[in-house]
Design a protein around this motif. Structure first.
Motif, short mmCIF file in Angstrom:
data_model
loop_
_atom_site.label_atom_id
_atom_site.label_comp_id
_atom_site.label_asym_id
_atom_site.label_seq_id
_atom_site.Cartn_x
_atom_site.Cartn_y
_atom_site.Cartn_z
N UNK A 192 0.84 -1.20 0.00
CA UNK A 192 0.00 0.00 0.00
C UNK A 192 0.88 1.25 0.00
N UNK A 193 0.28 2.35 -0.50
CA UNK A 193 0.98 3.64 -0.49
C UNK A 193 -0.04 4.71 -0.13
N UNK A 194 0.26 5.47 0.92
CA UNK A 194 -0.60 6.57 1.35
C UNK A 194 0.03 7.89 0.94
N UNK A 195 -0.74 8.69 0.19
CA UNK A 195 -0.21 9.96 -0.30
C UNK A 195 0.02 10.93 0.85
N UNK A 196 0.86 11.95 0.66
CA UNK A 196 1.11 12.92 1.73
C UNK A 196 -0.18 13.57 2.23
N UNK A 197 -0.19 13.94 3.51
CA UNK A 197 -1.39 14.53 4.11
C UNK A 197 -1.78 15.84 3.43
N UNK A 198 -0.80 16.57 2.89
CA UNK A 198 -1.11 17.84 2.21
C UNK A 198 -1.22 17.65 0.71
N UNK A 199 -1.88 16.55 0.30
CA UNK A 199 -2.16 16.30 -1.12
C UNK A 199 -3.65 16.02 -1.28
N UNK A 200 -4.16 16.28 -2.48
CA UNK A 200 -5.58 16.08 -2.79
C UNK A 200 -5.69 15.33 -4.11
N UNK A 201 -6.44 14.22 -4.12
CA UNK A 201 -6.77 13.58 -5.37
C UNK A 201 -5.88 12.44 -5.81
N UNK A 202 -4.90 12.04 -5.00
CA UNK A 202 -4.05 10.91 -5.38
C UNK A 202 -4.86 9.63 -5.45
N UNK A 203 -4.61 8.80 -6.47
CA UNK A 203 -5.42 7.59 -6.68
C UNK A 203 -4.90 6.43 -5.84
N UNK A 204 -5.70 5.36 -5.78
CA UNK A 204 -5.22 4.12 -5.22
C UNK A 204 -4.26 3.47 -6.20
N UNK A 205 -3.08 3.09 -5.75
CA UNK A 205 -2.05 2.60 -6.67
C UNK A 205 -2.31 1.15 -7.06
N UNK A 206 -1.74 0.74 -8.20
CA UNK A 206 -1.85 -0.64 -8.65
C UNK A 206 -1.17 -1.61 -7.71
N UNK A 207 -1.76 -2.81 -7.54
CA UNK A 207 -1.27 -3.78 -6.57
C UNK A 207 -0.50 -4.93 -7.20
N UNK A 208 -0.48 -5.01 -8.53
CA UNK A 208 0.17 -6.14 -9.18
C UNK A 208 1.67 -6.11 -9.03
N UNK A 209 2.28 -7.28 -9.16
CA UNK A 209 3.74 -7.38 -9.09
C UNK A 209 4.36 -6.55 -10.20
N UNK A 210 5.35 -5.71 -9.84
CA UNK A 210 6.08 -4.85 -10.77
C UNK A 210 5.19 -3.83 -11.48
N UNK A 211 3.99 -3.62 -10.99
CA UNK A 211 3.07 -2.67 -11.63
C UNK A 211 3.46 -1.25 -11.27
N UNK A 212 3.36 -0.36 -12.27
CA UNK A 212 3.77 1.03 -12.10
C UNK A 212 2.52 1.92 -12.12
N UNK A 213 2.44 2.82 -11.14
CA UNK A 213 1.37 3.81 -11.07
C UNK A 213 1.98 5.20 -11.27
N UNK A 214 1.43 5.95 -12.23
CA UNK A 214 1.90 7.31 -12.51
C UNK A 214 0.78 8.30 -12.21
N UNK A 215 1.11 9.33 -11.43
CA UNK A 215 0.13 10.36 -11.06
C UNK A 215 0.80 11.72 -11.16
N UNK A 216 0.09 12.68 -11.80
CA UNK A 216 0.61 14.04 -11.96
C UNK A 216 -0.10 14.97 -10.99
#
Length: 525
Positions: free
Chosen positions: A181-205
Motif C-alpha cells: 500500500x501507499x498513502x499519499x502525503x497529508x497535504x495532497x488532494x486527489x491521489x489515486x489508489x495505486x496498482x497492486x500487481x507485481x512490478x506494476x507502475x502507477x503514474x500520477x501528476x
C-alpha cells in the motif's frame, strides 16, 4: 582499373548514405560568453546568480557533475566566457556587470534576466524506500520515482526555494511481490489508489500550489488510465441510444469499501428502472418512482411523486413519514420539537392550524422570512426580515458647555439614567466624541463607566504639539440592568503620558461640533 574505381565509388556512396541517416541535433553552446553594449567581449566581467525574481544567491556549478560550485559572482575570463552549469528544474536570475574592483564592485550593471532554466528542465529524484518516505520538491518540474518493498505512508510534502506552481509527477512501482500500500502525503488532494500487481507502475501528476499537491487528472496504472480498479457493466446497455447510460433492475450500482472487500452504500431496487440522461438530468420512471432514504422497509421513509407533489412516505405507502428538525425544502409546514432547525422552501401565505403544545409550525411568509405559530396561534417571525427594528426604550444625549483641563483621569460628561419600569433586563448603547489639544506628544484614552463597569474604550495619539486631535468610541454595555434601576454613566478621559491636555467643548473647525455623550436603552437578554 575502371571496374575497381567504380567499385570504390559505390562503396563511398553507400558510406555517405549510411552516415546521412544518423539522427542529429544542433549542438548547444559549450561555454557561455558575454558581451558589453558595444559588442565587445566582457573581459573580466561578473555574473551574479540568484533564485529567480529575488536577490537570494543561488549556486551554479563548474561542470555537468554538479559537484563543484562556482564562486558567486562568476568572474569571466579575458574572453568574457565561463563554465556555468545550473541546477535542473530550478529557475535563476542572472545579473551581469562590467569589470571594476573586487568582484566587479565598481562595475556597471549591464542587465538582469529572470526565469533562466526552471520549467525548461526536469529534475528526476529516485527516492529510497522507507515506510515513511519524504518527497522534497526542489524544482519547478520534478519526477519522483520509488519502488515499494513494503507498505509506505508518505511524509507531508515540503518545498524550498520554489515559486509555485510546480509540476510534480510520481512513478510508484511495486516490487516483484506486489500488494504493497501507499498513502499519499497529508497535504495532497486527489491521489489515486495505486496498482497492486507485481512490478506494476502507477503514474500520477500533480500541481504544487505552495501548500498542497493537487492531482491534475486520473492516474495511469499499468497499461492505461484508471480512476479505480472497478468497471461499469450494464446488462441492458443500448449502443443505439447516444449519450445515455441505462442501469436495469438487474444491474446493481455499488460503492466499494476502502479495503475493496465488499460493496456498500447502494443496493438494487428490483421494481423500477433508473435512467440518467446526460441531456435531461436525472429522471425516475416506472409505476412507483420512489427514492428510498435508507432502505426498503416500513421504518424508512421515501420520496414519492403524487401527481405534481412530492411527499415523504413510509416505504409500505401506509402514510406520510414524520419529519423532525428538518432542513429539507418542502412546501408544507415543518413540525418540530427541536429548539433549533433550518428551513428552506417556497412562501406559504396561509399557515396550518395551531400545532400541538410544545411544537411549532415553521413556514415562509412574504416580507417576514421564516415564521412560526406557537400552540396558542401567536405568530413569531425573524426580526431581520419582519421590518421590525430593535426598539429603543429610552434615549439620552448631552453635550459639553466649556473646555475641561485634563490632569490624570478626568470626568468630562455625566448622564443619569433611570431604566424603564418594564421591558428589562436592558443594556445601554453608549457613544461619545471629543476633541483635545496638548502641549506635547502622547496618548489619550477615553471610556464610559457606570461606576463599576467600563465600555466603549478608545485610544488616540497626538502627533503634533498644539494641534487639535479628535476621537470617538461606541459599544454596548456588557452587563444588563433591571427595571427601574438608576444608573449614572460618566464619560472620562485619561492621558497615558503627561501631555498637558485640554478637552475643548467644540472642535476648532467652522462646523463647531460639540463634545457629546449619547446613551440609548434597549431590551436585551
Amino acid at each position: 582499373m575502371k571496374k575497381i574505381l567504380c567499385s570504390l565509388f559505390s562503396v563511398l556512396l553507400l558510406g555517405l548514405a549510411a552516415f546521412a541517416q544518423t539522427p542529429v541535433v544542433l549542438s548547444p553552446v559549450p561555454q557561455l560568453q558575454f558581451f558589453d553594449a558595444s559588442g565587445r567581449t566582457l573581459a573580466f566581467g561578473c555574473v551574479f546568480t540568484y533564485a529567480s525574481g529575488t536577490t537570494t544567491p543561488l549556486a551554479t556549478f563548474t561542470d555537468s557533475t554538479g559537484i563543484t560550485q562556482n564562486a558567486n559572482p562568476v568572474v569571466l575570463s579575458a574572453g568574457g566566457s565561463a563554465n556555468i552549469w545550473i541546477e535542473a528544474g530550478v529557475a535563476y536570475s542572472f545579473r551581469v556587470k562590467s569589470s571594476g574592483g573586487t568582484n566587479c564592485s565598481s562595475g556597471a550593471t549591464l542587465y538582469t534576466v529572470n526565469g533562466i532554466g526552471g520549467g525548461l528542465t526536469l529534475l528526476t529524484t529516485n527516492v529510497t524506500y522507507s515506510s515513511t518516505p519524504a518527497f522534497p520538491i526542489q524544482a519547478q518540474n520534478q519526477l519522483f520515482e520509488i519502488t515499494l518493498t513494503g507498505d509506505a505512508v508518505a511524509q507531508p510534502i515540503t518545498a524550498v526555494g520554489i515559486l509555485p506552481p510546480a509540476w510534480i509527477a510520481f512513478q510508484i512501482t511495486q516490487d516483484a511481490a506486489g500488494g504493497h500500500s501507499f498513502t499519499w502525503p497529508a497535504n495532497s488532494v486527489g491521489g489515486c489508489g495505486i496498482g497492486q500487481g507485481a512490478n506494476q507502475v502507477t503514474t500520477q501528476f500533480f500541481v504544487w500550489n505552495g501548500s498542497t499537491l493537487v492531482a491534475t487528472g486520473a492516474c495511469v496504472i499499468g497499461n492505461g488510465p484508471q480512476i479505480s480498479v472497478g468497471s461499469i457493466v450494464s446488462g441492458c446497455a443500448n449502443a443505439a441510444s447516444a449519450g445515455l447510460l441505462r442501469a436495469c433492475k438487474t444491474d446493481a450500482i455499488n460503492w466499494r469499501n476502502n479495503a475493496n472487500s465488499g460493496d456498500q452504500g447502494i443496493s438494487e431496487d428490483g421494481s423500477d428502472v433508473g435512467i440518467w440522461s446526460f441531456a435531461g438530468g436525472f429522471e425516475t420512471t416506472g409505476a412507483v418512482p420512489d427514492l428510498f432514504l435508507g432502505g426498503k422497509t416500513s421504518s424508512f421513509p421515501r420520496l414519492k411523486r403524487n401527481g405534481t407533489a412530492i411527499n415523504v412516505r413510509l416505504a409500505d405507502d401506509s402514510g406520510d413519514a414524520p419529519i423532525t428538525a428538518s432542513s429539507g425544502g418542502f412546501s408544507l409546514p415543518v413540525t418540530s420539537t427541536s429548539t433549533t432547525y433550518a428551513l428552506g422552501g417556497p412562501e406559504l401565505t396561509t399557515p396550518a392550524s395551531n400545532p400541538s403544545s410544545g411544537q411549532q409550525d415553521a413556514y415562509f411568509k412574504a416580507g417576514k422570512g421564516i415564521c412560526a405559530l406557537d400552540s396558542t396561534g401567536k405568530e413569531y417571525c425573524t426580526a431581520a426580515n419582519s421590518g421590525t427594528a430593535i426598539a429603543i426604550l429610552a434615549h439620552y444625549y448631552t453635550t459639553l458647555g466649556s473646555d475641561v483641563p485634563v490632569s490624570g483621569e478626568t470626568a468630562i460628561l455625566t448622564q443619569a439614567v433611570t431604566m424603564p419600569s418594564s421591558g428589562c433586563p436592558c443594556r445601554a448603547l453608549v457613544s461619545y466624541g471629543y476633541y483635545f489639544i496638548s502641549t506635547s506628544h502622547g496618548l489619550m484614552e477615553g471610556y464610559v463607566t457606570d461606576g463599576t463597569n467600563l465600555a466603549a474604550s478608545s485610544e488616540t495619539n497626538n502627533f503634533a504639539d498644539g494641534n487639535e486631535t479628535g476621537a470617538n468610541g461606541a459599544a454596548t454595555t456588557q452587563v444588563t440592568y433591571a427595571n427601574s434601576a438608576s444608573v449614572t454613566f460618566t464619560f472620562k478621559v485619561y492621558p497615558v503620558t503627561a501631555i498637558g491636555a485640554t478637552v475643548e467643548h467644540t472642535n476648532g473647525t467652522a462646523f463647531g461640533q460639540p463634545v457629546w455623550l449619547d446613551v440609548a436603552i434597549f431590551s436585551s437578554n
